[in-house]
Design a protein around this motif. Structure first.
Motif, PDB file in Angstrom:
ATOM      1  N   ALA A   1       0.862  -1.186   0.000  1.00 48.70           N
ATOM      2  CA  ALA A   1       0.000   0.000   0.000  1.00 48.70           C
ATOM      3  C   ALA A   1       0.892   1.227   0.000  1.00 48.70           C
ATOM      4  O   ALA A   1       2.038   1.189   0.497  1.00 48.70           O
ATOM      5  N   LEU A   2       0.403   2.336  -0.539  1.00 47.19           N
ATOM      6  CA  LEU A   2       1.253   3.509  -0.750  1.00 47.19           C
ATOM      7  C   LEU A   2       1.905   3.991   0.544  1.00 47.19           C
ATOM      8  O   LEU A   2       3.084   4.369   0.542  1.00 47.19           O
TER       9      LEU A   2
ATOM     10  N   PHE B   1      10.401   9.579  -6.857  1.00 43.66           N
ATOM     11  CA  PHE B   1       9.399  10.641  -6.701  1.00 43.66           C
ATOM     12  C   PHE B   1       8.192  10.412  -7.600  1.00 43.66           C
ATOM     13  O   PHE B   1       7.040  10.585  -7.180  1.00 43.66           O
ATOM     14  N   GLU B   2       8.436  10.056  -8.861  1.00 45.51           N
ATOM     15  CA  GLU B   2       7.347   9.965  -9.832  1.00 45.51           C
ATOM     16  C   GLU B   2       6.274   8.983  -9.398  1.00 45.51           C
ATOM     17  O   GLU B   2       5.071   9.245  -9.554  1.00 45.51           O
ATOM     18  N   ARG B   3       6.671   7.838  -8.839  1.00 44.34           N
ATOM     19  CA  ARG B   3       5.696   6.828  -8.437  1.00 44.34           C
ATOM     20  C   ARG B   3       4.730   7.375  -7.381  1.00 44.34           C
ATOM     21  O   ARG B   3       3.514   7.137  -7.447  1.00 44.34           O
ATOM     22  N   PHE B   4       5.261   8.088  -6.414  1.00 50.02           N
ATOM     23  CA  PHE B   4       4.419   8.612  -5.340  1.00 50.02           C
ATOM     24  C   PHE B   4       3.606   9.826  -5.795  1.00 50.02           C
ATOM     25  O   PHE B   4       2.434   9.983  -5.431  1.00 50.02           O
TER      26      PHE B   4
ATOM     27  N   ARG C   1      -4.902  10.553  -5.691  1.00 48.37           N
ATOM     28  CA  ARG C   1      -4.915  11.610  -4.678  1.00 48.37           C
ATOM     29  C   ARG C   1      -5.373  11.085  -3.321  1.00 48.37           C
ATOM     30  O   ARG C   1      -4.812  11.429  -2.285  1.00 48.37           O
ATOM     31  N   GLU C   2      -6.342  10.197  -3.333  1.00 47.87           N
ATOM     32  CA  GLU C   2      -6.874   9.646  -2.087  1.00 47.87           C
ATOM     33  C   GLU C   2      -5.795   8.841  -1.343  1.00 47.87           C
ATOM     34  O   GLU C   2      -5.680   8.920  -0.121  1.00 47.87           O
ATOM     35  N   ASN C   3      -5.015   8.096  -2.074  1.00 49.03           N
ATOM     36  CA  ASN C   3      -3.936   7.305  -1.469  1.00 49.03           C
ATOM     37  C   ASN C   3      -2.835   8.204  -0.909  1.00 49.03           C
ATOM     38  O   ASN C   3      -2.236   7.907   0.128  1.00 49.03           O
ATOM     39  N   GLN C   4      -2.571   9.319  -1.615  1.00 47.33           N
ATOM     40  CA  GLN C   4      -1.565  10.262  -1.120  1.00 47.33           C
ATOM     41  C   GLN C   4      -2.020  10.880   0.207  1.00 47.33           C
ATOM     42  O   GLN C   4      -1.229  10.998   1.145  1.00 47.33           O
ATOM     43  N   LEU C   5      -3.303  11.272   0.298  1.00 50.99           N
ATOM     44  CA  LEU C   5      -3.823  11.871   1.526  1.00 50.99           C
ATOM     45  C   LEU C   5      -3.789  10.865   2.676  1.00 50.99           C
ATOM     46  O   LEU C   5      -3.441  11.210   3.816  1.00 50.99           O
ATOM     47  N   ARG C   6      -4.119   9.598   2.381  1.00 49.08           N
ATOM     48  CA  ARG C   6      -4.069   8.548   3.409  1.00 49.08           C
ATOM     49  C   ARG C   6      -2.636   8.358   3.909  1.00 49.08           C
ATOM     50  O   ARG C   6      -2.410   8.160   5.116  1.00 49.08           O
ATOM     51  N   THR C   7      -1.694   8.462   3.007  1.00 51.00           N
ATOM     52  CA  THR C   7      -0.279   8.308   3.370  1.00 51.00           C
ATOM     53  C   THR C   7       0.191   9.450   4.256  1.00 51.00           C
ATOM     54  O   THR C   7       0.894   9.248   5.258  1.00 51.00           O
ATOM     55  N   LEU C   8      -0.181  10.674   3.892  1.00 50.48           N
ATOM     56  CA  LEU C   8       0.207  11.848   4.691  1.00 50.48           C
ATOM     57  C   LEU C   8      -0.389  11.767   6.094  1.00 50.48           C
ATOM     58  O   LEU C   8       0.279  12.114   7.085  1.00 50.48           O
ATOM     59  N   ARG C   9      -1.648  11.292   6.216  1.00 51.90           N
ATOM     60  CA  ARG C   9      -2.274  11.133   7.538  1.00 51.90           C
ATOM     61  C   ARG C   9      -1.545  10.065   8.355  1.00 51.90           C
ATOM     62  O   ARG C   9      -1.384  10.181   9.563  1.00 51.90           O
TER      63      ARG C   9
ATOM     64  N   GLU D   1       4.026  16.463   9.588  1.00 52.62           N
ATOM     65  CA  GLU D   1       2.866  17.141   8.972  1.00 52.62           C
ATOM     66  C   GLU D   1       3.308  17.788   7.658  1.00 52.62           C
ATOM     67  O   GLU D   1       4.082  18.750   7.659  1.00 52.62           O
ATOM     68  N   PHE D   2       2.821  17.215   6.529  1.00 59.69           N
ATOM     69  CA  PHE D   2       3.116  17.762   5.198  1.00 59.69           C
ATOM     70  C   PHE D   2       1.838  17.791   4.383  1.00 59.69           C
ATOM     71  O   PHE D   2       0.921  16.985   4.582  1.00 59.69           O
ATOM     72  N   SER D   3       1.804  18.745   3.421  1.00 58.24           N
ATOM     73  CA  SER D   3       0.602  18.901   2.604  1.00 58.24           C
ATOM     74  C   SER D   3       0.649  18.095   1.313  1.00 58.24           C
ATOM     75  O   SER D   3      -0.380  17.904   0.661  1.00 58.24           O
ATOM     76  N   ASN D   4       1.849  17.625   0.914  1.00 59.51           N
ATOM     77  CA  ASN D   4       1.954  16.832  -0.314  1.00 59.51           C
ATOM     78  C   ASN D   4       3.118  15.845  -0.207  1.00 59.51           C
ATOM     79  O   ASN D   4       4.000  15.993   0.646  1.00 59.51           O
ATOM     80  N   MET D   5       3.115  14.858  -1.105  1.00 57.05           N
ATOM     81  CA  MET D   5       4.112  13.783  -1.070  1.00 57.05           C
ATOM     82  C   MET D   5       5.517  14.275  -1.397  1.00 57.05           C
ATOM     83  O   MET D   5       6.511  13.809  -0.831  1.00 57.05           O
TER      84      MET D   5
END
Length: 874
Positions: A561-562, A585-588, A593-601, A610-614
């Motif tokens: 999982a991401l 970098f490119e893969r992430f 978008r939903e998977n990226q937000l889940r990863t940041l959480r 605490e970051f706003s993007n991958m």
């Protein structure tokens, strides 16, 4: 007591019993195998007997004209009686000789090896001391009307005889030494099967032909008919100062050319007798259940077009040390049974080296092939053959292998036994055929395809996987695979047993196992099987959690999982004090978008990041490092005892890594203009790309000590440039004392510097390449302005830590002259010969290092062959 085999009784029957006799066997003592002789269509008047029970059944013997008796001879009275002794090897009778005349079998024994010489000496001792009864058994022949062998030559008188019955099989050929005044003068030969009878006819025909020729370099026996079908006599080749040898000398090369000259031609493969024999033999082994060697053979066979034209000549067919000896400056050659009229040129050269390597030296294919190359390089008459007839050496080796292996497999099938091909011989044939096969599909690519299918049965996940699918994995990339420890062994077993894998190296640690796979075509793949996520003994991720949440991507590859993928990537690089490479970098960034937000959480909840993007998360090396260390040192910190155990495991893992993933040292030598620098640079880049290891390039010596001439020439680089331009003739202005003092300085550098190089680079897993090496001090000391005795310098080499692989590059003088017009051709020829001799001598010590010779006619071919050599030591 071991039983006498029926096949041996058939030989004795042919020798001592007339064809017109009916043969009976009386065997109440159970001495013989149960197989009966073939019944005659009509009853014959004469009767013969084979028995081991003379005393018990003496009243029945009067009706038999001939009797072969095993055991005592009590109770049988005939006009003629002859007692023999026989010696068995592996259950079959091998030698038969008149009682008291064991010396007569010595002519049958090969003395080209140390073992052969010892056996011959042993036979001499037993014969002189009359102790042969300890290794032999008694046999007596009785008759009313004869005192000689039944099929003896009618036109040749002799006093006695002894018999060599050979190993049972479809090509069993019997040799009878005919003795006059206690010296053998001729040999009687006949076959016991259709195949061996054809061989005898072939030998008779070729010897009748050769008898009419005059030779400069060889001597061959004369053949005569005996009056019996399929039975011939061969004159004994007698000479003073016979010298058996297993070395391929100038006399051997001259002999091969002279033999080939007897029937030069150019033929299509499918129209030559040679090709037809191969075609028939390959057809005979066709079946649905073929073995791996049969599959390889048919691949090699299919690679040769039917209309392929090649240069042919007469070949002896079994040109080996045990079928010849040197005397009077000539090569005395016998046993022409398997001679071939239209063999590819150099057939006998290949056969000599393959058979010597397999039967006597127990070499692998690479060692045999290196010896073939050395012979070609060092024998001018062979080089002339290659140039004159435009011989494609690799293609001719291919045809040689086809002929020998297809014949071997065909005969093995007739015998219904695999015992005639040893495991070592089988291994050499397989390696040889893989070498001559075209590289259609790389082994690495084929393995990855099958490996992907296998992993479908195992819970796993590919870590840090950036490619589209498995087949798109670049040559410079490896696999990192997470799996349960319970699945490790069966996964490793699949990998190591795969048909494309030639050898492997397994490095086991407390949390992972690295499997290095070396393929037959010199390909390479490293796989890290990870079954626990630990850093210095501290677990930073849960393997079960990662595997349970892994999913199949759109290209059929199982990946984490991401959030787990990102966590592993960040942990892997950050804890190694390295920023995340851009390639990840490119893969992430391109994930949903939903998977990226889940990863940041996930990172905020677990590590407080605490970051706003991958992208920002992946670039935050310092911030992530602090957060990860805080988590590992406080929240995940184990008890003191567990930390102690973890520390011990960590140290053990480091030691395992150092011992099992050592680097190696590789040296390159060659005359100026050979193209050495280009080869080294190409090999260097290939090694960095293939094995993903740091490559250290050194020139000439370790340089633990400073260069003596650096001050004189203004730096070591200028000094070395000057050294390469030194006069190639002996240096006259240099004193002997000064030379030896400077030589001692260089030698000290090699003696202790090699240990320094080994500890600093090799144990750290690095690859060290030398552009020139100590061999220059032996062969070409004037390059460094020295005058040193060659034998002395060579003797001192034994005390230096040996490089794993030493490569000598050679080429024809014309090619070198084109590359560097100013170089002295005659000097290069002399220097090349010195190197060839030196490498040949050093190559005999196979335990300490490898010494190989490669022609640098084609860069890609040369580099490919060197990479195959490197694969043996990597």
């Amino acid at each position: 007591m071991k039983k006498v085999s029926y096949k041996d009784l058939e030989v004795l029957r042919k020798l001592f019993i007339p064809e017109t006799s009916e043969v009976h066997i009386i065997d109440t003592s159970d001495r013989f195998e149960n197989s009966p002789f073939q019944k005659r269509e009509k009853q014959l008047d004469n009767h013969a007997l084979i028995t081991g029970d003379s005393a018990q059944l003496s009243d029945l013997y009067d009706k038999y004209e001939r009797i072969i008796e095993f055991g005592s001879s009590k109770g049988i009275k005939r006009a003629f009686k002859r007692e023999f002794r026989f010696i068995r090897i592996n259950g079959s009778i091998r030698w038969v000789y008149p009682k008291g005349q064991m010396k007569s079998i010595i002519d049958f024994y090969d003395t080209s090896t140390k073992r052969g010489k010892l056996m011959r000496l042993g036979f001499h001792f037993l014969a002189i001391t009359r102790l042969d009864g300890f290794i032999s058994k008694a046999m007596t022949v009785h008759s009313n009307s004869f005192n000689c062998i039944e099929i003896g030559p009618k036109n040749l008188n002799f006093d006695d005889f002894s018999i060599f019955m050979a190993k049972p099989g479809v090509e069993r050929t019997i040799h009878v030494a005919l003795v006059t005044k206690k010296k053998s003068t001729h040999f009687l030969k006949f076959g016991m099967s259709k195949n061996s009878q054809r061989n005898i006819e072939n030998e008779a025909n070729i010897l009748f032909h050769l008898e009419r020729k005059s030779f400069k370099n060889i001597k061959v026996p004369c053949a005569r008919s005996t009056g019996y079908k399929g039975v011939i006599t061969i004159s004994k080749l007698s000479a003073e100062n016979k010298k058996p040898t297993s070395l391929f000398l100038e006399q051997h090369a001259n002999a091969l050319v002279e033999i080939s000259d007897l029937s030069r031609s150019e033929m299509r493969f499918d129209e030559s007798e040679f090709g037809k024999r191969i075609i028939n033999d390959c057809i005979s082994i066709e079946s649905e259940e073929r073995t791996s060697i049969e599959n390889l053979l048919l691949k090699v066979f299919n690679d040769i077009p039917n209309d392929y034209k090649f240069s042919t000549g007469l070949a002896h067919g079994d040109f080996t040390p045990w079928n010849m000896y040197l005397s009077e400056g000539k090569l005395f050659i016998y046993d022409w049974e398997t001679s071939i009229k239209s063999a590819p040129l150099l057939f006998d050269l290949f056969h000599y080296h393959f058979q010597t390597g397999i039967q006597l030296k127990k070499w692998n294919f690479n060692q045999i092939y290196a010896r073939i190359n050395f012979t070609i390089e060092s024998r001018e008459v062979i080089q002339n053959e290659i140039q004159k007839y435009s011989i494609n050496v690799k293609r001719h080796i291919q045809m040689y292998l086809l002929y020998i292996i297809s014949r071997k497999l065909y005969l093995t099938k007739l015998e219904n036994s695999d015992e005639s091909i040893s495991a070592h011989e089988l291994s050499v044939w397989k390696e040889a055929m893989l070498y001559v096969l075209p590289k259609e599909v790389e082994n690495r690519e084929g393995f990855i395809s099958k490996f992907g299918s296998f992993l479908g049965k195992v819970q796993h996940s590919f870590l840090k996987f950036n490619e589209v699918d498995l087949s798109a994995l670049p040559v410079a990339s490896d696999f990192e695979i997470a799996l349960h420890s319970d699945d490790l062994q069966k996964t490793i077993r699949f990998c190591t047993n795969h048909k494309d894998v030639k050898r492997f190296k397994c490095i086991k640690k407390s949390f992972m196992t690295t499997l290095e796979l070396f393929f037959h075509d010199s390909g390479y793949l490293s796989i890290d099987f990870i079954y626990d996520f630990k850093r210095k003994g501290v677990r930073f991720m849960d393997i079960n959690e990662l595997l349970s949440e892994s999913k199949v991507n759109r290209n059929g590859v199982v990946v984490p999982a991401l959030h787990h993928d990102a966590e592993y990537v960040l942990m892997f690089y950050t804890l190694s004090n390295s920023p995340v490479p851009k390639r990840h970098f490119e893969r992430f960034e391109n994930s949903e978008r939903e998977n990226q937000l889940r990863t940041l959480r996930y990172f905020f909840k677990k590590y407080g990041l605490e970051f706003s993007n991958m992208t920002d998360l992946l670039r935050a090396f310092r911030v992530c490092k602090v957060a990860f260390n805080k988590k590992l040192n406080k929240d995940l910190r184990p008890s003191f005892l567990k930390r102690l155990v973890a520390k011990a495991q960590y140290i053990l893992d480091i030691l395992t890594e150092r011992v099992r993933r050592r680097g190696f040292i590789l040296t390159f030598s060659g005359v100026d203009g050979i193209g050495k620098s280009t080869v080294i640079e190409t090999v260097k880049e290939q090694l960095k790309k293939k094995y993903r290891r740091e490559v250290v390039l050194m020139r000439y010596r370790p340089k633990m000590l400073p260069t003596l001439s650096a001050f004189k020439y203004g730096g070591s680089q200028r000094m070395e440039a000057n050294a390469s331009n030194l006069d190639r003739e002996p240096v006259i202005g240099t004193s002997i004392l000064g030379s030896y003092m400077r030589f001692s300085y260089y030698y000290f550098d090699y003696l202790f510097g090699q240990f320094y190089v080994y500890i600093r680079y090799v144990l750290a897993g690095k690859i060290v390449l030398y552009d020139r090496y100590y061999f220059d001090l032996i062969n070409h000391p004037q390059r460094t302005n020295l005058r040193v005795n060659r034998k002395f310098a060579k003797w001192l080499y034994r005390f230096i830590l040996k490089p794993s692989l030493n490569v000598f590059l050679s080429a024809d003088p014309e090619i070198i002259a084109k590359r560097k017009q100013e170089k002295n051709a005659s000097h290069n020829a002399i220097l090349t010969k010195k190197y060839l001799t030196l490498f040949d001598e050093f190559s005999r010590d196979k335990k300490r290092a490898r010494y190989v010779i490669h022609r640098n006619d084609n860069l890609s071919t040369t580099v490919s062959e060197i990479l195959q050599d490197i694969q043996q030591i990597a």
